[in-house]
Scaffold this motif. Structure first.
Motif, PDB file in Angstrom:
ATOM      1  N   ILE A 106       0.858  -1.181   0.000  1.00 43.18           N
ATOM      2  CA  ILE A 106       0.000   0.000   0.000  1.00 43.18           C
ATOM      3  C   ILE A 106       0.894   1.230   0.000  1.00 43.18           C
ATOM      4  CG2 ILE A 106      -1.702   1.293   1.348  1.00 43.18           C
ATOM      5  CD1 ILE A 106      -2.726  -1.353   2.432  1.00 43.18           C
TER       6      ILE A 106
ATOM      7  N   ASN B  34      -4.514   6.436   2.560  1.00 42.11           N
ATOM      8  CA  ASN B  34      -4.457   4.982   2.687  1.00 42.11           C
ATOM      9  C   ASN B  34      -4.378   4.551   4.147  1.00 42.11           C
ATOM     10  OD1 ASN B  34      -4.668   4.470  -0.042  1.00 42.11           O
ATOM     11  ND2 ASN B  34      -2.459   4.398  -0.382  1.00 42.11           N
TER      12      ASN B  34
ATOM     13  N   THR C 216      -1.070  -2.171   6.119  1.00 39.51           N
ATOM     14  CA  THR C 216      -1.013  -0.708   6.051  1.00 39.51           C
ATOM     15  C   THR C 216       0.279  -0.185   6.682  1.00 39.51           C
ATOM     16  OG1 THR C 216      -3.426  -0.625   6.218  1.00 39.51           O
ATOM     17  CG2 THR C 216      -2.237   1.421   6.611  1.00 39.51           C
TER      18      THR C 216
END
Length: 242
Positions: A119, A125, A150
């Motif tokens: 990511i 995000n 993440t």
């Protein structure tokens, strides 16, 4: 509880694998505990177990954490774990358990076949990752894989990664513990498990840390993913054929 010794052993294994794999123990503990308790009780016990588990991780990996990520991931995660925890009372437990099995299988396959999946390290995000991981944690009892993915975008040192994830998870589990108690998921006859799981979380985190000092984290994570896949398949089979 019948087979208490087996339950404790499997909980210890879940804590060790969760610490080393970086996904959090709930990814294993929730499906394991569902063999011993009804699914709503599992959600309540898991949240309380994870509170002690994350305190242990913070103590063992206290060399630093990322304040910015605590805000961008942690705040939406807490908001949506509360949302997911409230919604869970309106969904059939068997549906939740089926969704958990599919989530475990899907997550493991994605990480196994797309090893370079990442990511982008943007604030948007981070917020989305916190939102989704919180919602899944509230509904199914585990969202560590999404949060881990993440956090991995920021290439944090291992100690910072685990400490940051543990602090966010502590806020998530403290929040959903309150909601689960309100929902009636935490039962008096299960409370005796809490001090046992506290000791399990300390021992499992300690052993996990020792393993990380000796072997490649990347290699072990592949093993953990295969175990998650097997756990998901077994959980789905249990739901379908029970």
């Amino acid at each position: 509880m019948e087979n208490l010794a087996l339950f404790i052993l499997l909980a210890l294994l879940a804590e060790i694998l969760g610490t080393v794999g970086g996904f959090g123990s709930s990814l294993f503990f929730v499906p394991i505990a569902s063999y011993f308790l009804d699914f709503h009780s599992v959600l309540g016990i898991t949240a309380l177990f994870h509170v002690s588990s994350n305190i242990s991780k913070i103590a063992f990996f206290r060399k630093g954490f990322d304040k910015k990520l605590l805000i961008s991931i942690g705040i939406p995660a807490v908001i949506f774990v509360i949302t997911g925890a409230f919604i869970s009372r309106f969904i059939n437990p068997k549906t939740l358990e089926t969704a958990l099995a599919i989530f475990l299988i899907g997550t493991s396959l994605v990480f196994l076949f797309f090893k370079n999946l990442s990511i982008k390290p943007t604030t948007t995000n981070s917020i989305l990752g916190g939102t989704f991981s919180g919602l899944i944690a509230g509904l199914l009892g585990t969202g560590g894989a999404i949060r881990g993915m993440t956090l991995a975008a920021y290439n944090l040192k291992m100690e910072v990664f685990i400490a940051t994830s543990a602090i966010i998870d502590l806020a998530i589990d403290s929040s959903r513990s309150i909601v689960y108690s309100y929902n009636g998921y935490v039962h008096k006859h299960d409370i005796y498990l809490i001090p046992i799981l506290l000791l399990v979380s300390i021992a499992g985190t300690f052993i996990g840390k020792k393993i990380l000092d000796r072997i490649s984290e990347t290699q072990f994570k592949s093993i953990v993913l295969i175990l998650i896949l097997i756990t998901g398949i077994v959980t789905l089979s249990k739901v379908l054929f029970n």
